[in-house]
Design an enzyme around this catalytic site. Structure first.
Site, PDB file in Angstrom:
ATOM      1  N   ASP A  85       0.812  -1.206   0.000  1.00  0.00           N
ATOM      2  CA  ASP A  85       0.000   0.000   0.000  1.00  0.00           C
ATOM      3  C   ASP A  85       0.850   1.262   0.000  1.00  0.00           C
ATOM      4  OD1 ASP A  85       0.988  -0.315   2.604  1.00  0.00           O
ATOM      5  OD2 ASP A  85      -0.923  -1.000   3.380  1.00  0.00           O
ATOM      6  N   HIS A 158      -7.144  -4.710   9.997  1.00  0.00           N
ATOM      7  CA  HIS A 158      -6.825  -4.522   8.593  1.00  0.00           C
ATOM      8  C   HIS A 158      -5.484  -5.156   8.226  1.00  0.00           C
ATOM      9  CE1 HIS A 158      -4.877  -0.666  10.130  1.00  0.00           C
ATOM     10  NE2 HIS A 158      -3.897  -1.170   9.398  1.00  0.00           N
ATOM     11  N   GLU A 163      -9.502  -1.931   5.329  1.00  0.00           N
ATOM     12  CA  GLU A 163     -10.196  -1.614   6.563  1.00  0.00           C
ATOM     13  C   GLU A 163     -11.446  -2.482   6.722  1.00  0.00           C
ATOM     14  OE1 GLU A 163      -8.735   0.082   8.628  1.00  0.00           O
ATOM     15  OE2 GLU A 163      -7.890   1.956   7.899  1.00  0.00           O
TER      16      GLU A 163
END
Length: 637
Positions: A85, A158, A163
């Site tokens: 990410d 998460h 999430e």
């Protein structure tokens, strides 16, 4: 569906979970797996594809890989990486971007080709995000898929930035960050208001496509969510729980992160146990709370109907057990945390002599002390003990820039009135540095110095309210903190030397400290390791042989009742005084700790809640009803 061997004790676990003594052992085990696949692919002339994570959790893993490259000649020339990410809106050179993190923590230290490293683009135009995410998925597929995926886990459950609400079919995409996730990142960004609200992340489905998955977790803050992910039915409320469906997934956790698993928390529910005194105390107190009875009202049926019949067989009747456990719990309670002079101390947690004692309070950052043991500190001072509070770090990283500007204005105005050019010049220099660094830049030494002075002032104000002698406040400013950033700290020999010098100067009869069981790269954990190493260097000292070390749990938490060896009750007035002491740390209003998504977020409200909860537990066990309690655990160095 389970894909691993299940033992009696791990029968409730749906994911293979290996518990290590600490993060080092767990990280080395995963590093060995990565090394093996890299070498295997090298022999066949192929690439090894790794999925990588950021944050403090994988840092020790990356350090071990760097060591393997440096000391063992492990080459990363045939490695392709894809990061999970990236914050949306951050450039790759931003100090908190995940591209910058990976360069600092791994890529710049090994021989991996830059073209082989992939991190989602945080600056892609909004209208191009979907295409960029699709291209990221295509690049993973073109590389042959991910061989080993490394994961951490957030307190919301998460993985990556998936999430709650993220399903097992989700792919790489733009997501909105949960408020708890942003709060956890607040210190990295010098305030929650500065944390990006969005991120680009691999999806849960993308992660599940990896051939092998290792999830790493350290510290007690991750314990609850680890237990939920491993033992409960998969749900999008805990996205990590979908890893239960993966055919080759292993959770590598330390003992603190494993502490809520049934085999650790309630081992008598999954198999036979050795009924040691600590285990018996833990189980009986659990039973009392489960059946909602005081300790002295438990009956044989309560034991036998809740998996503890063998305890009765081994230890005798419920009557004898109840009396014994009630007495043990009662004997933890004392209003004399330094010991009561002239009293029989055979059933008291702290010795009566010597009196007065030299009490050393170690606070990783300013606020930790008053938040966790403000009432106890006040008691020690009132009862005549020599109390020294040592703030191990300055805490300057947690001061928002807005607070600095307010201090600057005051210094400049005062300097002009008194024609004190030196102070006014320093303030204007700091102001220029703040303007130059912008919202996200790193603080200069001058800015950090002023922030540290602000926190010192707050600490002194708090100590005065607690009736402490401020001449006995010690600001250590340990170098690991002054030279580092959150999640990237590393203890040095100089840190240990400073701590050892303090111990030898004071030669305390009792030490209050925290950090055991915290995330290994957190400020409390490193501060505790500094203490541990300093104590090793003091072995053989006469003062150490007579020194009790009391551990407090940490911000926003308290020891479980069965772990408490000394419970210090607070009256309503003492609790109010403690809250006023916490309130003096004004710069921490937006940085206050929170142990969960629910409940008060201000430090003063949270501390009150924690202390009241402990008192309520003691009350429910059949002990006296107190307004609040601060708890401590005796530690053998």
């Amino acid at each position: 569906m389970k894909h691993f061997d299940i033992s009696e004790s791990s029968q409730r676990e749906r994911i293979q979970t290996v518990i290590y003594d600490g993060a080092e052992g767990a990280s080395m085990a995963v590093a060995n797996e990565i090394r093996d696949i890299i070498k295997e692919r090298q022999k066949s002339g192929k690439n090894a594809v790794l999925g990588l994570a950021t944050g403090s959790t994988p840092v020790r893993l990356y350090r071990e890989l760097i060591r393997m490259h440096r000391d063992e000649g492990l080459s990363f020339a045939n490695v392709i990486t894809f990061n999970l990410d990236e914050y949306y809106g951050l450039s790759g050179d931003h100090p908190e971007s995940y591209r910058r993190f990976m360069q600092d923590q791994l890529f710049d230290h090994v021989d991996i080709p830059e073209a082989n490293t992939h991190v989602p683009d945080g600056l892609v135009a909004r209208e191009e995000v979907f295409a960029s995410c699709s291209a990221y998925e295509e690049a993973i597929n073109a590389a042959g898929g991910i061989d080993i995926q490394i994961l951490g886990i957030g307190r919301t459950g998460h993985i990556g930035f998936n999430e709650p609400g993220s399903g097992p079919d989700s792919r790489t995409r733009l997501v909105t960050l949960d408020s708890l996730t942003r709060r956890d990142a607040a210190r990295d960004f010098l305030g929650e208001q500065n944390v990006p609200r969005h991120a680009i992340t691999m999806g849960v489905g993308t992660i599940l496509d990896a051939k092998k998955v290792f999830l790493l977790a350290w510290g007690e803050a991750k314990a609850e969510v680890i237990a939920q992910a491993v033992e409960e039915t998969p749900t999008d409320i805990i996205p990590a729980s979908f890893l239960q469906s993966h055919a080759n997934c292993v959770f590598n956790v330390d003992r603190s992160a494993a502490s809520q698993l049934t085999r650790v928390l309630h081992p008598w529910l999954v198999g036979p146990v050795e009924w040691s005194a600590p285990m018996t105390r833990k189980a009986v107190q659990w039973l009392a709370r489960k059946v909602n009875k005081p300790l002295l009202k438990l009956v044989d049926e309560d034991y036998s109907e809740n998996g503890m019949g063998d305890l009765l067989t081994e230890k005798g009747s419920s009557y004898d057990l109840n009396i014994n456990l009630f007495n043990i719990t009662q004997h933890t309670i004392t209003g004399w945390p330094g010991g009561k002079p002239g009293a029989d101390d055979s059933h008291r947690p702290e010795r009566a002599t010597p009196h007065p004692k030299r009490s050393l309070i170690l606070s990783p950052e300013p606020l930790d002390d008053v938040f966790c043991l403000g009432g106890t500190m006040h008691r020690l001072a009132n009862q005549g003990h020599e109390v020294t509070i040592a703030y191990q770090t300055s805490g300057n990283l947690a001061v928002p820039d807005t607070e600095v500007r307010r201090a600057i204005e005051l210094i400049i105005e005062l300097g002009e009135e008194r024609q004190a050019d030196t102070e006014a010049k320093f303030a204007r220099t700091v102001e220029k540095h703040l303007d130059a660094k912008g919202q996200f830049g790193a603080d200069t030494a001058e800015v950090r110095h002023l922030k540290g002075l602000i926190r010192r002032s707050e600490a002194r104000s708090s100590a005065r309210l607690l009736g402490l002698d401020i001449s006995h406040l010690s600001f250590l400013d340990l170098p690991f903190y002054e030279n580092g950033r959150y999640r990237r700290f590393s203890m040095t020999a100089e840190d240990v030397s400073i701590m050892k010098a303090l111990l030898e100067k004071i030669q305390p009869h009792q030490i209050f400290a925290t950090g055991l069981g915290h995330d290994p790269l957190s400020v409390p954990a490193i501060s505790f390791e500094v203490l541990r190493e300093a104590l090793k260097q003091c072995e053989g000292s006469d003062w150490l042989k007579e020194c009790n070390i009391w551990l407090y749990r940490g911000l926003g938490t308290e020891w479980e009742a069965h772990e408490i060896d000394m419970a210090v009750p607070l009256s309503p007035d003492e609790l109010k005084n403690k809250i006023q002491g916490i309130y003096q740390h004004q710069t921490q209003r937006s940085q206050s700790p929170s142990s969960s998504q629910k409940g008060p977020s201000d430090a003063w409200n949270l501390a009150e809640q924690v202390n009241r909860n402990t008192a309520e537990i003691y009350d429910a066990l059949g002990l006296a009803e107190y307004e609040a309690i601060e708890g401590f655990k005796l530690w053998n160095a």
